[in-house]
Each structure stands twice: as structure tokens, then as C-alpha cells.
Design a protein around this motif. Structure first.
Motif, mmCIF file in Angstrom:
data_model
loop_
_atom_site.group_PDB
_atom_site.id
_atom_site.type_symbol
_atom_site.label_atom_id
_atom_site.label_comp_id
_atom_site.label_asym_id
_atom_site.label_seq_id
_atom_site.Cartn_x
_atom_site.Cartn_y
_atom_site.Cartn_z
ATOM 1 N N ASP A 39 3.037 -90.850 4.169
ATOM 2 C CA ASP A 39 2.931 -90.868 2.593
ATOM 3 C C ASP A 39 3.145 -92.218 2.105
ATOM 4 O O ASP A 39 3.801 -93.135 2.760
ATOM 5 N N SER A 55 4.033 -94.486 -1.919
ATOM 6 C CA SER A 55 4.507 -94.349 -3.312
ATOM 7 C C SER A 55 3.548 -95.179 -4.209
ATOM 8 O O SER A 55 2.917 -96.129 -3.450
ATOM 9 N N GLU A 109 1.506 -84.837 -3.753
ATOM 10 C CA GLU A 109 2.552 -83.768 -3.800
ATOM 11 C C GLU A 109 3.866 -84.656 -3.690
ATOM 12 O O GLU A 109 3.832 -85.588 -3.251
ATOM 13 N N ASN A 110 4.876 -83.863 -4.085
ATOM 14 C CA ASN A 110 6.318 -84.360 -3.987
ATOM 15 C C ASN A 110 6.726 -84.411 -2.530
ATOM 16 O O ASN A 110 6.508 -83.788 -1.599
ATOM 17 N N ASP A 111 7.746 -85.479 -2.403
ATOM 18 C CA ASP A 111 8.382 -85.207 -1.108
ATOM 19 C C ASP A 111 9.619 -84.437 -1.180
ATOM 20 O O ASP A 111 9.798 -83.752 -1.983
ATOM 21 N N ARG A 120 12.671 -85.154 -1.659
ATOM 22 C CA ARG A 120 13.713 -85.684 -2.817
ATOM 23 C C ARG A 120 12.744 -85.429 -4.338
ATOM 24 O O ARG A 120 13.213 -85.895 -5.218
ATOM 25 N N SER A 121 11.685 -84.833 -4.332
ATOM 26 C CA SER A 121 10.916 -84.498 -5.557
ATOM 27 C C SER A 121 10.253 -85.743 -6.420
ATOM 28 O O SER A 121 10.005 -85.801 -7.363
ATOM 29 N N ASN A 122 9.993 -86.843 -5.338
ATOM 30 C CA ASN A 122 9.440 -87.965 -5.752
ATOM 31 C C ASN A 122 7.785 -87.567 -5.519
ATOM 32 O O ASN A 122 7.526 -87.094 -4.442
ATOM 33 N N ARG A 123 7.125 -87.964 -6.498
ATOM 34 C CA ARG A 123 5.635 -88.078 -6.404
ATOM 35 C C ARG A 123 5.152 -88.842 -5.330
ATOM 36 O O ARG A 123 5.224 -90.297 -5.258
ATOM 37 N N ARG A 124 4.378 -88.504 -4.442
ATOM 38 C CA ARG A 124 3.802 -89.393 -3.496
ATOM 39 C C ARG A 124 2.302 -89.129 -2.829
ATOM 40 O O ARG A 124 2.020 -87.948 -3.337
ATOM 41 N N ASP A 175 17.790 -83.777 -1.504
ATOM 42 C CA ASP A 175 16.652 -83.621 -0.887
ATOM 43 C C ASP A 175 16.557 -82.020 -0.868
ATOM 44 O O ASP A 175 16.658 -81.147 -0.174
ATOM 45 N N GLU A 201 13.679 -80.170 -2.526
ATOM 46 C CA GLU A 201 12.269 -79.559 -2.578
ATOM 47 C C GLU A 201 11.971 -78.919 -1.435
ATOM 48 O O GLU A 201 12.377 -79.102 -0.022
#
Length: 776
Positions: free
Chosen positions: A240, A242, A264-266, A268-272, A716, A718
Motif C-alpha cells: 500500500d 499513502s 481502503e483503510n490500513d 490504524r484506520s489511515n486511508r491507503r 491498530d 481496524e
């Protein structure tokens, strides 16, 4: 001659049933003995196991234990050794796919990456790998074949003076069968799974085959076996990126328009932007074994010689990205729907792992006098070859060359030796003394090279070097005293002297032609660990036992000296590491039933200097730096019952609750009060087996765990994404039927609901097993 041909994933374990051995008595605790297991199948006469004389209801004298016998293995789809261990209480084995070399083991408060806190032995030979930690420190499960295993016992915690602080989690004791007459055995299985997640969707297949021949001629026995395992696994890494910042509105250089990225999120809920995977992992393992046994009166000797040849290829990475002409994109700056992101050229590369290992083990047991027993074990494990070759780019990348890297382990392995005496009824009836000594030597050397031709394994220049030696010398004494029919006590003391020597790590001066290393001075420590337990049996069917132990777990070589720099991460050595300092308590309550038992364990662990691989805040620098204090409170409930409601329905059930908290962490104070790493609060296993009639059996199993955290900051959270520490419920079923005395058909399935689960890496999808067996 007895000839056995079996083609089945359930293999030998499905064919055996064990006669009741009876409850463990004080006498059974006193000395090792041989266990003869009678077999119900008409073509089997006897399995001979050199093990402790106890049954599956024994709870242990000083330490809580759990024993899995062959009659209780029937409800499991068995391909590798891990399958026979993973259903025991408070255990998790992170086997990502069948044939995984990174099947790490966690027991109780020792998480699956604290591999040096759990021990594994097969016929007295160590399978644990105390050279490295985390995924590299998984036990060498494939050094013993599932088809030869007769029983598995788990000893929980370091409450016995016989074991070092590496038993903070527990000890797995595997016993294999030895021939008592001429016999030929063949088994095999085919298994297949469909895996579909992110941009990967494919069917993956594998095969396991095993053949053994053995005989006993007077006092001498011999056993030869070959185990072959080949499997294609689902991708283990999803790549992935960013969003690339564009402060002036347009990134530089101009990005290439693409489609196919999955947004989708990783964990840690980051958009990737998920742009590819590392592809199918093709594994092949060949195991060759010789076991030679000799018996003379009360004396028995067993020699194990095992050679393993393992290869793993990860060279079929998939890019999800295509440009406007439909061409796959493997690297560079790209843009999709107006959003730019980078595809690093090394992230979809390929690698090949080749490993050869040799293990020699000798066990001798006997009696000097009627009340004095002796046991000696000697083992040498040698890494003959362990080399990983990695490309710099994917072979489909237009800029691909033969540039890459090579990682080479050399002059690595270990030697161990121990001697134990058992004195029964000394001074008075019911008083037992166990005393002995153990020596362990470990050596690891790892060189990393830049390579101009990774395919040929050329080693052009060092990029990293580290290694060293550790040794542990120990003497121990333990008194076990049956004070009365109601009360027993045990007192133990273990003295250990630990030495780290010949340590070194890379410290290169680029201005010189040679690659420099820093030598680490020799360091030694001596520590003593007291042990105590007390049991109370108020009635014939109730047992209460309290156990206490101090334990020290000394650092292993990787934790002390590991040094490397790879892409955007860096590891620095910690030769100043002190041993983990553990205080352990266990309270056992047990109720014996007519055809089984109920058992509860309440345990509490407090570990100072809990060694973890931690990243320094706001940096990419990683080191084995201790979490200063971790406390764990846990409860295990176990219900094992035969003939549940109806005859021939047998159940093994366990449920564990574990609350593990970071109390103090000087490296990252903000993590204090968080849940410790990779320890789900809830774990449960169920094994069920029903013998419909003499020729038809059905079985089932369930594995359950709640989610956990892979990061000490607990961010983490998610679920169901790559990198997560998911909870899971995995259901397995199997059945086998004897069409006559010669032909057996069997079928099994794991992960019946096809649950896609990530414990950092993805676990297999629904896996189906097809089996056939023929006995002569």
C-alpha cells in the motif's frame, strides 16, 4: 510383517484408540516409564512411546499440564505438527499457511512473537529456535512429522526447577512412536483452498506424503521415514501507499495515470492505496529421519537423526495497477482519480529461500537401583545452509536488473546436554528428589550482502553483519513430597550462569575498503530461581494446587546484536540487555468426573524487563528494548469429557481469559496502561469426536480468539485488513469410514465459513482435504 498404507490427512492419529491408563498416582509422578498403547484398529497391534506414565486427566505435580493422546486427535485435520498443538488451552500458533516456516508459538502471557518464552521438545530433542525472535524464531516444527506423533503434552509456566526461564509461557513435549515389530506405513493427503481478498483471487493446492519403515529385532529397533510437503499459499503481504503531498498543486515528476488501486483503510484506520501483493508462496519441505533404539533390562536408548531440506519461492508478485494501454505498472509515481501515490520499486520484488538443517539427538534412560532413575539427553542442531536471495525489482518491471541482496546464515546452530537423577522414597515414603544439570551453547552469524546477480547468489559487498554466542549452564534440585493422602508439597531451586561472548555488529567506515564491525566484550550473569507448589485433595474427586515461581529469561543472540538497515527501517543492537525477570503464580481447581474432568487455572505473571522489538518514537529505528513492566492476569477453564450424553461422543473444551497490561515503558510512556502486544483477551478451542460405529467416525473442532493489538500504542484497531490483529472463529469438520478392513475413505474441511482473517498476515481461506487409505 505388518504393512500399513494410509493416505489421509488424519494419518496415524485417526486410527488409534488408547485404553484407559487410569488416574495419575504419586508413584506415576516418580519416574519416567514406557507407555504401551493398545490399538482398536484390527491391523494395528501396539504403539510404543517413551514418555511419562500419565493419562490425559493428569494436571501435573508442580506445573499445570494438558495431555493430548492419539484417541483425542481424531477430530483434527492433521497435516503438520502444529495441527496437534494449536487446540490446547491458552495456546496460539500463528501458522499462516500449511508449510509455513514462521509458525510462531504463544502460550498464556507470552505472545506469539516472544518465541524465546516457550520451549518445544520432540523425544527430548529441542525444536525451539533460541537464535532469533519474532517470526524468525518459530520452532522447527517440520523436524518431526505429524504422522509419527503419539502424544503431545503442554506444561504451563516455569514452576518446575527442571526448566529454564524460557518456560515462562510453557513447554510443549512431543513423543513419537517407536516400532515393536516390522512395519511399513505410507500416508498422504491433498488439500485445496480458494482465497479471495484485495486484488487476489485464486485456488491454491498442496500435497503431503509420508512413508516409514521400522522393525524391532531382539533389543534393537530402527525406524526410517521420509516426509514430503508441498504447498502454494495465499499472498502473505499486501502493498500500500499513502497520498503524495502536492503543496503546489501538481506532484513532481508528472505522475502516470493508472487504474486498479484499491482504496481502503490500513490497520490504524489511515486511508491507503493498495496497489499489489507479493504473490503465491511456493513451499517445499523434505524431511529424512532415522531413529535407532536399544533396550537392555531397565535401560533404553534412542538416537534421532533428522535432515531437513526446505525451499520457498515468492517470485510471482501481482500489481493491481494498469496504465491507459492496459500495461501493468510496477514502480513509480502514479495518479488515480486525481490522487497521486508512489509505488516503491522494491515492494513487489521476488525472493527465494533455501534452508538445510541437521539435528542429532540421543536420549538414554534407565535405573541405577530400584528407587534411583537416570536420564541423559544430548543434541546438536546445525544450520548447513540458510540463504535468502532477493531481487531489487520485480522481474516484469522495465527497469529490472539482476541487482538484489543475499542474506546468509553461516556457522550457526546449537548444542545442548543434560543429566537428571530421580531418587524415590528417600528418607521416608513419598519423598522424591529430582536433581540434575544442563548445558546449552548457541551461535548465530548473519551476513547481508549487496548482489549484482542475486539469482546466482553473488555476494559483492557487505551491507550488514552481526552475530555472537550465548551459553547457559544450570543445576537444579526439586523435592516432591507426598506429606499425606491429602497434602503434597514441592520445593525447587534452579541456579543458572549465562554468558554472551564473541558478539559483533556492523559499524562500517565507508572511507575504508573493508567492512568494519564492533566487537562486544564477554558478559556473564548468575541467577537463582526458587520454586514452590502445594496441593490439597479434600476428597477423592477434588484437587486444589497453588504454585509459585521466580524465573529469569536471558536474551538470545538476535536481541543482543541484531543490526541492519533495509529500505526505510533500521535495527540497532542492544548488547546491554538484562534478563527478563518474572514472578509467576498459578491456582488450580479440579473436579474429577466419572468419564472426564473439569479444571480451572487462575494465573498471574509479572514480568520486569519484558523484551520486545520496539520502534523509537517519531523514527524508523527499531531495537529490542524492554518494556519495563508487564502484568498478566488469566483464567483457564477446561472441560474434557468422554461419553457426553451418549456413548462414544467425546469432547475437549477450553476457554481462556487473559488480561495483559503494560505497566511501565520508559521508551514510550504514552503506552503505559495499554493492552500488551498480540495477546487476545479471549481464546477458546473445542475438539469433538463421535464414533458412529466400528467403521465410521465424525469429528469437529473450533478455534476462537478475540482481536488484539500489534502495536504498543493500541492504535491498530481496524478489523479485517492487512496488518490487523483480528479476532476469528474457525470451524473444522472431518469424517472417515472403513469400507472394510483394508480400505478407508476420509474427507475434511477447515475454516468452514471461509472467514478471511488477518493476524498481521492473512490466514488461509476455506481448506478442503481429500484422503484415501489402504491397509494390508
Amino acid at each position: 510383517m505388518k504393512t500399513i498404507i494410509t493416505i489421509t490427512t488424519l494419518t496415524i492419529a485417526t486410527l488409534f484408540s488408547i485404553d484407559a491408563i487410569g488416574e495419575r498416582t504419586s508413584e506415576q509422578n516418580k519416574s519416567p516409564r514406557s507407555l504401551n498403547i493398545e490399538l482398536a484398529h484390527p491391523n494395528y497391534e501396539e504403539v510404543f512411546v517413551w514418555s511419562e506414565g500419565q493419562d490425559s486427566q493428569s494436571s501435573g505435580y508442580t506445573s499445570p499440564t494438558s495431555l493430548l493422546t492419539q484417541s483425542e486427535m481424531i477430530g483434527i485435520n492433521i497435516t503438520t505438527t502444529e495441527d496437534l498443538v494449536k487446540y490446547e488451552p491458552s495456546i496460539v500458533i500463528r501458522r499462516r499457511f500449511i508449510g509455513d516456516s514462521n509458525g510462531t508459538l504463544g502460550i498464556r502471557g507470552a505472545n506469539m512473537f516472544q518465541t524465546a518464552r516457550s520451549m518445544v521438545f520432540a523425544d527430548g530433542v529441542p525444536l525451539h529456535y533460541f537464535l532469533e525472535s519474532r517470526w524468525k524464531g518459530a520452532p522447527r516444527w517440520t523436524m518431526v512429522s505429524a504422522s509419527e506423533i503419539a502424544q503431545v503434552e503442554v506444561v504451563y509456566g516455569p514452576f518446575s526447577a527442571e526448566y529454564s526461564g524460557n518456560a515462562m509461557g510453557g513447554v510443549v513435549l512431543i513423543e513419537t512412536s517407536t516400532p515393536q515389530e516390522e512395519e511399513l506405513h505410507v500416508d498422504g493427503s491433498f488439500f485445496t483452498q480458494q482465497f479471495d481478498d484485495y486484488g487476489f483471487d485464486d485456488r491454491l493446492n498442496g500435497f503431503k506424503g509420508f512413508v516409514s519403515y521400522g522393525n524391532k529385532v531382539e533389543n534393537f529397533s530402527y525406524y526410517l521415514s521420509y516426509n514430503h510437503l508441498a504447498n502454494d499459499s495465499q499472498p502473505q503481504i499486501f502493498r500500500d501507499s499513502s497520498l503524495v503531498p502536492t503543496p503546489n498543486g501538481t506532484p513532481t515528476p508528472t505522475p502516470l495515470p493508472v487504474t486498479g488501486a484499491i482504496i481502503e483503510n490500513d490497520s490504524r484506520s489511515n486511508r491507503r492505496f493498495w496497489y499489489g501483493d507479493t504473490g503465491v508462496v511456493e513451499t517445499k519441505t523434505d524431511n529424512y529421519k532415522i531413529k535407532l533404539g536399544y533396550e537392555l533390562d531397565e535401560w533404553k536408548a534412542l538416537l534421532n537423526i533428522v535432515y531437513e531440506d526446505r525451499n520457498s519461492d515468492t517470485d510471482s508478485a501481482n500489481s493491481y495497477l494498469t496504465d491507459n494501454s492496459g500495461r501493468s505498472i510496477w514502480s513509480g509515481l502514479v495518479i488515480q482519480d486525481g490522487e497521486a501515490f508512489a509505488v516503491d520499486h522494491h515492494r513487489l520484488n521476488g525472493s527465494t529461500l533455501s534452508r538445510e538443517s541437521l539435528s542429532l539427538g540421543l536420549r538414554v534412560r534407565g535405573s541405577i537401583w530400584d528407587d534411583v532413575g537416570i536420564e541423559a539427553n544430548i543434541n546438536q542442531f546445525k544450520i548447513l545452509k540458510d540463504e535468502k536471495r532477493t531481487s531489487l525489482r520485480n522481474s516484469n518491471d522495465p527497469e529490472y536488473t539482476l541487482d538484489g541482496s543475499v542474506a546468509d546464515y553461516h556457522s550457526s546452530g546449537w548444542q545442548t546436554a543434560d543429566l537428571k537423577f530421580t531418587f524415590n522414597d528417600i528418607f521416608t515414603n513419598g519423598l522424591q528428589l529430582i536433581s540434575g544439570a544442563r548445558h546449552e551453547d548457541y551461535e548465530l552469524n548473519l551476513d547481508l550482502y549487496d548482489s549484482s546477480n542475486y539469482n546466482n547468489g553473488s555476494k559483492d559487498s557487505f551491507t550488514s553483519r552481526f552475530g555472537g554466542k550465548t551459553s547457559l549452564d544450570a543445576v537444579f534440585t526439586q523435592f516432591n513430597w507426598d506429606v499425606s493422602p491429602l497434602v503434597d508439597v514441592a520445593f525447587g531451586l534452579r541456579y543458572e550462569r549465562y554468558t554472551s561472548s564473541n558478539g559483533y555488529f556492523g559499524n562500517d567506515d565507508t572511507r575504508t575498503p573493508n567492512y568494519e564491525v564492533t566487537d562486544v566484550p564477554t558478559e556473564s550473569r548468575s541467577l537463582t530461581s526458587p520454586k514452590f507448589s502445594m496441593g490439597f485433595k479434600p476428597t477423592d474427586d477434588w484437587l486444589i494446587r497453588y504454585a509459585f515461581a521466580k524465573a529469569y529469561r536471558f536474551p538470545i543472540i538476535e536481541e543482543l546484536f541484531s543490526q541492519y538497515q533495509e529500505f526505510n527501517s533500521q535495527s540497532i543492537p542492544r548488547p546491554d540487555l538484562k534478563p527478563e525477570d518474572g514472578t509467576h503464580h498459578n491456582l488450580l481447581l479440579e473436579k474429577t468426573l466419572e468419564d472426564g474432568y473439569l479444571r480451572a487455572n487462575i494465573f498471574h505473571d509479572s514480568i520486569k524487563i519484558s523484551i520486545e522489538s520496539q520502534t523509537y518514537p517519531d523514527s524508523s529505528i527499531r531495537t529490542f528494548s524492554p518494556i519495563d513492566k508487564v502484568k498478566t492476569l488469566g483464567v483457564e477453564f477446561i472441560a474434557n469429557q468422554y461419553n457426553v450424553l451418549i456413548d462414544d461422543l467425546d469432547i475437549r473444551f477450553n476457554l481462556s481469559y487473559t488480561d495483559s497490561e503494560i505497566i511501565k515503558n520508559n521508551l514510550a510512556p504514552s503506552t503505559e496502561g495499554n493492552q500488551a502486544l498480540r495477546l487476545p483477551k479471549w481464546r477458546s478451542h473445542l475438539l469433538a469426536n463421535y464414533q458412529i460405529n466400528d467403521s465410521w467416525n465424525i469429528g469437529g473442532n473450533i478455534e476462537y480468539a478475540s482481536n488484539s493489538y500489534g502495536r504498543s500504542d493500541n492504535l491498530d484497531n481496524e478489523n479485517n485488513v492487512y496488518g490487523a490483529q483480528d479476532g476469528y472463529t474457525r470451524i473444522g469438520l472431518n469424517t472417515h469410514i472403513d469400507l472394510n478392513t483394508q480400505i478407508r475413505l476420509s474427507f475434511g474441511v477447515d475454516n468452514l465459513t471461509n472467514e478471511i482473517t488477518y493476524v498481521a498476515h492473512p490466514w488461509p481461506g476455506r481448506t478442503v482435504y481429500f484422503n484415501f487409505s489402504y491397509d494390508m
